[in-house]
Motif scaffolding. Structure first.
Motif, PDB file in Angstrom:
ATOM      1  N   MET A 266       0.805  -1.198   0.000  1.00  0.00           N
ATOM      2  CA  MET A 266       0.000   0.000   0.000  1.00  0.00           C
ATOM      3  C   MET A 266       0.846   1.258   0.000  1.00  0.00           C
ATOM      4  O   MET A 266       0.351   2.357   0.180  1.00  0.00           O
ATOM      5  CB  MET A 266      -0.932   0.016   1.207  1.00  0.00           C
ATOM      6  CG  MET A 266      -0.271   0.200   2.549  1.00  0.00           C
ATOM      7  SD  MET A 266      -1.525   0.793   3.703  1.00  0.00           S
ATOM      8  CE  MET A 266      -0.580   1.095   5.135  1.00  0.00           C
ATOM      9  N   ALA A 267       2.166   1.064  -0.171  1.00  0.00           N
ATOM     10  CA  ALA A 267       3.037   2.240  -0.205  1.00  0.00           C
ATOM     11  C   ALA A 267       2.657   3.121  -1.380  1.00  0.00           C
ATOM     12  O   ALA A 267       2.161   2.644  -2.393  1.00  0.00           O
ATOM     13  CB  ALA A 267       4.479   1.799  -0.326  1.00  0.00           C
TER      14      ALA A 267
ATOM     15  N   PRO B 198       3.378   5.540  -4.579  1.00  0.00           N
ATOM     16  CA  PRO B 198       4.444   5.637  -5.570  1.00  0.00           C
ATOM     17  C   PRO B 198       5.272   6.874  -5.292  1.00  0.00           C
ATOM     18  O   PRO B 198       4.758   7.842  -4.738  1.00  0.00           O
ATOM     19  CB  PRO B 198       3.680   5.773  -6.889  1.00  0.00           C
ATOM     20  CG  PRO B 198       2.315   6.219  -6.518  1.00  0.00           C
ATOM     21  CD  PRO B 198       2.047   5.691  -5.158  1.00  0.00           C
TER      22      PRO B 198
ATOM     23  N   GLY C 278       4.141  10.776  -5.660  1.00  0.00           N
ATOM     24  CA  GLY C 278       2.697  10.862  -5.807  1.00  0.00           C
ATOM     25  C   GLY C 278       2.257  10.334  -7.156  1.00  0.00           C
ATOM     26  O   GLY C 278       3.066   9.976  -8.003  1.00  0.00           O
ATOM     27  N   MET C 279       0.947  10.295  -7.316  1.00  0.00           N
ATOM     28  CA  MET C 279       0.400   9.698  -8.521  1.00  0.00           C
ATOM     29  C   MET C 279       0.281  10.756  -9.604  1.00  0.00           C
ATOM     30  O   MET C 279      -0.324  11.793  -9.383  1.00  0.00           O
ATOM     31  CB  MET C 279      -0.984   9.169  -8.160  1.00  0.00           C
ATOM     32  CG  MET C 279      -1.437   8.057  -9.042  1.00  0.00           C
ATOM     33  SD  MET C 279      -3.163   7.759  -8.700  1.00  0.00           S
ATOM     34  CE  MET C 279      -3.102   7.344  -6.959  1.00  0.00           C
ATOM     35  N   SER C 280       0.862  10.517 -10.744  1.00  0.00           N
ATOM     36  CA  SER C 280       0.739  11.539 -11.783  1.00  0.00           C
ATOM     37  C   SER C 280      -0.591  11.351 -12.489  1.00  0.00           C
ATOM     38  O   SER C 280      -1.038  10.234 -12.700  1.00  0.00           O
ATOM     39  CB  SER C 280       1.890  11.410 -12.772  1.00  0.00           C
ATOM     40  OG  SER C 280       1.694  10.288 -13.586  1.00  0.00           O
TER      41      SER C 280
ATOM     42  N   SER D   4      -1.414  11.746 -15.488  1.00  0.00           N
ATOM     43  CA  SER D   4      -1.337  11.063 -16.769  1.00  0.00           C
ATOM     44  C   SER D   4      -1.280   9.551 -16.562  1.00  0.00           C
ATOM     45  O   SER D   4      -1.804   8.780 -17.354  1.00  0.00           O
ATOM     46  CB  SER D   4      -0.132  11.535 -17.552  1.00  0.00           C
ATOM     47  OG  SER D   4       1.042  11.029 -16.960  1.00  0.00           O
ATOM     48  N   PHE D   5      -0.651   9.140 -15.463  1.00  0.00           N
ATOM     49  CA  PHE D   5      -0.594   7.712 -15.186  1.00  0.00           C
ATOM     50  C   PHE D   5      -1.990   7.179 -14.924  1.00  0.00           C
ATOM     51  O   PHE D   5      -2.407   6.158 -15.459  1.00  0.00           O
ATOM     52  CB  PHE D   5       0.304   7.423 -13.990  1.00  0.00           C
ATOM     53  CG  PHE D   5       0.296   5.973 -13.579  1.00  0.00           C
ATOM     54  CD1 PHE D   5       0.962   5.022 -14.322  1.00  0.00           C
ATOM     55  CD2 PHE D   5      -0.418   5.565 -12.464  1.00  0.00           C
ATOM     56  CE1 PHE D   5       0.932   3.691 -13.961  1.00  0.00           C
ATOM     57  CE2 PHE D   5      -0.465   4.223 -12.097  1.00  0.00           C
ATOM     58  CZ  PHE D   5       0.229   3.299 -12.848  1.00  0.00           C
TER      59      PHE D   5
ATOM     60  N   LYS E  94      -3.873   6.961 -18.168  1.00  0.00           N
ATOM     61  CA  LYS E  94      -3.445   5.839 -19.023  1.00  0.00           C
ATOM     62  C   LYS E  94      -3.881   4.507 -18.430  1.00  0.00           C
ATOM     63  O   LYS E  94      -4.258   3.582 -19.130  1.00  0.00           O
ATOM     64  CB  LYS E  94      -1.920   5.860 -19.166  1.00  0.00           C
ATOM     65  CG  LYS E  94      -1.445   6.871 -20.193  1.00  0.00           C
ATOM     66  CD  LYS E  94       0.059   6.745 -20.357  1.00  0.00           C
ATOM     67  CE  LYS E  94       0.651   7.992 -20.949  1.00  0.00           C
ATOM     68  NZ  LYS E  94       2.064   8.175 -20.576  1.00  0.00           N
ATOM     69  N   MET E  95      -3.768   4.451 -17.122  1.00  0.00           N
ATOM     70  CA  MET E  95      -4.165   3.247 -16.412  1.00  0.00           C
ATOM     71  C   MET E  95      -5.642   2.941 -16.694  1.00  0.00           C
ATOM     72  O   MET E  95      -6.026   1.804 -16.948  1.00  0.00           O
ATOM     73  CB  MET E  95      -3.937   3.560 -14.926  1.00  0.00           C
ATOM     74  CG  MET E  95      -4.094   2.447 -13.971  1.00  0.00           C
ATOM     75  SD  MET E  95      -2.931   1.139 -14.204  1.00  0.00           S
ATOM     76  CE  MET E  95      -3.867  -0.114 -13.357  1.00  0.00           C
TER      77      MET E  95
ATOM     78  N   THR F 113      -4.372  -8.093 -11.655  1.00  0.00           N
ATOM     79  CA  THR F 113      -3.538  -6.918 -11.902  1.00  0.00           C
ATOM     80  C   THR F 113      -4.376  -5.730 -12.349  1.00  0.00           C
ATOM     81  O   THR F 113      -4.109  -4.593 -11.982  1.00  0.00           O
ATOM     82  CB  THR F 113      -2.481  -7.246 -12.976  1.00  0.00           C
ATOM     83  OG1 THR F 113      -1.765  -8.397 -12.544  1.00  0.00           O
ATOM     84  CG2 THR F 113      -1.528  -6.098 -13.167  1.00  0.00           C
TER      85      THR F 113
END
Lengths: 554, 128
Positions: free
Chosen positions: A1-2, A4, A7-9, A11-12, A15-16, A68
């Motif tokens: 649960m760490a 990233p 922080g979360m971008s 754009s990610f 895209k995700m 996933t």
């Protein structure tokens, strides 16, 4: 649960989401392939490992990619399927049982994919259970001259469609009738077949009626994939109970948890852990959100952070508890150690529980599960009648009031029906209370099998029952009640040779002819009184006159 | 030293795209995907990656065999290699470590944390 790094971008995330959407679009094709492969494999009856290998490979992949991409329900089905395939290799003698199990998993996969949301577990589906069709179909296979020939008619009264046939007709009937369940009367000449060997794909659920079930016959049946071996002398109502157990029932629904936490990361993490354990989760951050959620989601347990933005957890839980319908919901606080020492008194005073953060996943699951179970049991005690499992008097009235309020808002129609079993005192006096109780239980089962999910079915008093048929006009309600009346009168409650039949009388009151809950109750009661007066075993629709004379008579 | 170039060997296209996205966007790595052991053996000597991630279960040539083949190539013998596997029982993990892997990442992986997991493994090996 760490988190990233950095922080979360956005754009990610974007895209995700795109990848996930694209993946989701491929799921029907992937699951269709699995289904097709399985359909052709299972016809082989013997399943050699080298033929299973490519199948297992595809299942394994879907299990991995599903998890996933966050499709946990689908992934967990695939994991179970993979596990079955591994067991199959280890216990080839149980092949027929595994075929039945895999059939159900494949069917389960299908229903998950078809439903809107393949991401979370829902409806309490498990591989062993399926959603109940409106009228489930049962094929009853027995000897032409069997003494059990009256059984199908009795089972029909409980809301099943039953087709009797003899052994020679079985294959053809299976193909034409496509029953969900097969009840097979086993004799010395005719052994109950393995479900996987039947002329139906996927295999139906098979019950075996056996003259003398013992451990050996049951173990042999289990190996073949037969659901249960039941004694021939079984009581009809009991038999129907077992048959109904094939379908999802209320008690099988996943535990519902409301998480109240303003820290998104923690909330999401808890949600994920609990969803993996097949619980149904809602998240709320603010008091307003909690209120909105509770309007449509009745949790079995609430998990709440002690520190929240506007109100702290203790304040909020006190507020939640003032709602009558939430009084008994267990609330579990999550907090760090020093908070707990200082607030322990307050927490205990509310009868609540606490967990120390950080909470180990397995510990979180175990503690919430046990509290949710307790919460649900408590709610059942509070809302349901112990003997019949129907709603109790108070809850029936509450739900009736809600239904009337809804009809008011939406200009809808509804019908309140008061039912009383005829000459019930005589049944008790002649046959004893055990038999009397059995009639009450049978009536409850009978109604459950025949009424819609949205209808309210309550035990109003000793042998008096109240039904609330929502979104129903008088003509339909009358037809329903009349068909129930005729059908119930032919149910045989006896477990010996002397038949015992019980009838009922009914009074119907329709909204908006009568507008308030009190009026509806009195009017249906007056109509019931009139029905009794007219000689019982009939139904009467309430008029204003009946209501008036009933009220003046006292 | 810094972890920059990664070769990820994985036969499942669905996993390939999400792993590539996670490692590139969140980890800032330069990622090359190979769909099989033989393909990886061809690509690795010229790419000279800082690290290789190997799926264990692959048709043709499985992960452990691919690792042994990589080790046979002199220029690649010292590249850190980690396994990606759904079987994370201690017996298997120690078996993987014995044949020279620097670590094991369990599948299904969380795309949000994959890059960090990879970085942690690599740093423990190279700088730790």
């Amino acid at each position: 649960m760490a988190n990233p790094p950095g922080g979360m971008s956005p754009s990610f995330e974007q895209k995700m989401r795109e990848l996930r959407d694209a993946y989701e679009k491929t799921l029907p094709e992937k699951t269709e392939r699995i289904k097709e492969m399985w359909m052709s494999l299972r016809t082989l009856q013997r399943l050699p490992p080298d033929l299973l290998y490519p199948f297992r490979e595809i299942v394994h992949k879907l299990a991995g990619s599903g998890a996933t991409y966050g499709f946990s329900a689908l992934s967990s089905i695939m994991q179970r399927l993979e596990h079955k395939l591994d067991q199959l290799k280890e216990f080839p003698e149980d092949t027929q049982r595994f075929i039945v199990d895999i059939d159900s998993l494949v069917r389960y996969m299908d229903s998950v994919i078809r439903s809107e949301d393949a991401k979370v577990e829902h409806d309490g589906l498990t591989e062993q259970k399926m959603p109940r069709p409106e009228t489930p179909k049962l094929l009853f296979v027995c000897e032409p001259g069997s003494p059990l020939r009256r059984l199908p008619e009795q089972i029909r009264h409980f809301g099943w469609d039953v087709l009797p046939c003899d052994y020679a007709q079985m294959d053809e009937r299976l193909d034409l009738y496509r029953p969900e369940v097969v009840l097979f009367h086993e004799t010395a000449e005719h052994a109950c077949p393995a479900p996987a060997s039947l002329n139906l794909n996927p295999a139906p659920v098979v019950f075996n009626l056996h003259p003398k079930p013992d451990l050996c016959s049951r173990a042999a049946a289990f190996r073949k994939g037969i659901r249960e071996v039941l004694p021939v002398q079984i009581d009809v109502a009991e038999l129907v109970d077992r048959l109904d157990g094939v379908f999802i029932q209320m008690a099988d629904a996943p535990y519902r948890v409301l998480i109240i936490d303003d820290d998104d990361d923690v909330a999401m993490y808890h949600r994920e852990v609990l969803e993996q354990a097949r619980m149904e989760i809602r998240l709320s951050k603010t008091a307003q959100e909690v209120q909105d959620t509770l309007a449509e989601f009745k949790p079995d347990v609430i998990l709440m952070d002690l520190h929240l933005l506007e109100f702290n957890g203790i304040e909020l839980s006190a507020a939640i508890r003032q709602d009558q319908s939430l009084k008994e919901v267990p609330i579990v606080f999550a907090s760090v150690a020093q908070d707990l020492t200082s607030h322990l008194g307050a927490i205990r005073a509310g009868g609540d529980d606490f967990l120390m953060k950080p909470i180990q996943p397995s510990f979180l699951v175990a503690s919430l599960e046990s509290r949710a179970r307790r919460g649900r049991e408590l709610r059942e005690l509070l809302h349901f009648d112990g003997l019949t499992g129907m709603l109790n008097h108070r809850t029936t009235e509450e739900l009736m009031q809600q239904a009337v309020a809804r009809a008011d808002r939406t200009d809808g129609e509804l019908v309140v029906v008061m039912i009383d079993l005829d000459h019930f005192k005589q049944v008790n006096d002649t046959y004893g209370h055990v038999t009397g109780d059995r009639v009450l239980v049978n009536f409850a089962r009978f109604l459950r099998g025949r009424m819609r999910k949205s209808d309210v079915i309550g035990r109003y008093g000793g042998e008096e029952f109240m039904l609330v048929l929502v979104d129903t006009n008088l003509a339909t309600a009358r037809a329903v009640i009349e068909s129930l009346r005729v059908s119930f009168a032919s149910v045989n409650h006896s477990n010996n040779d002397t038949p015992l039949n019980v009838t009922f009388s009914a009074g119907l009151a329709v909204y908006p002819t009568f507008t308030t809950p009190v009026e509806l109750t009195h009017a249906s009661d007056a109509a019931l009184y009139e029905a009794k007066h007219r000689g019982r075993n009939c139904s009467v629709v309430a008029t204003q006159d009946m209501l008036k004379s009933r009220l003046t008579d006292g | 030293m810094e972890l920059r170039k990664i070769v990820y060997v994985e036969d499942e296209p669905d996993i390939q795209v999400i792993a590539k996205l996670a490692l590139e966007t969140l980890g800032g790595f330069e990622v090359t995907i190979c769909s099989s052991g033989p393909e990886a053996l061809k690509a690795i000597p010229s790419l000279k990656p800082d690290m290789v991630l190997l799926d264990v279960m692959m048709p043709q040539m499985d992960g452990p065999t691919t690792l042994q083949e990589i080790r046979k190539i002199e220029s690649c013998a010292r590249i850190p290699v980690a396994f990606m596997t759904a079987k994370v029982q201690s017996a298997e993990i120690s078996e993987f470590l014995e044949i020279g892997a620097i670590g094991v990442i369990s599948k299904p992986f969380d795309p949000m944390t994959l890059a960090q997991q990879v970085r942690d493994l690599w740093e423990a090996k190279v700088n730790g």
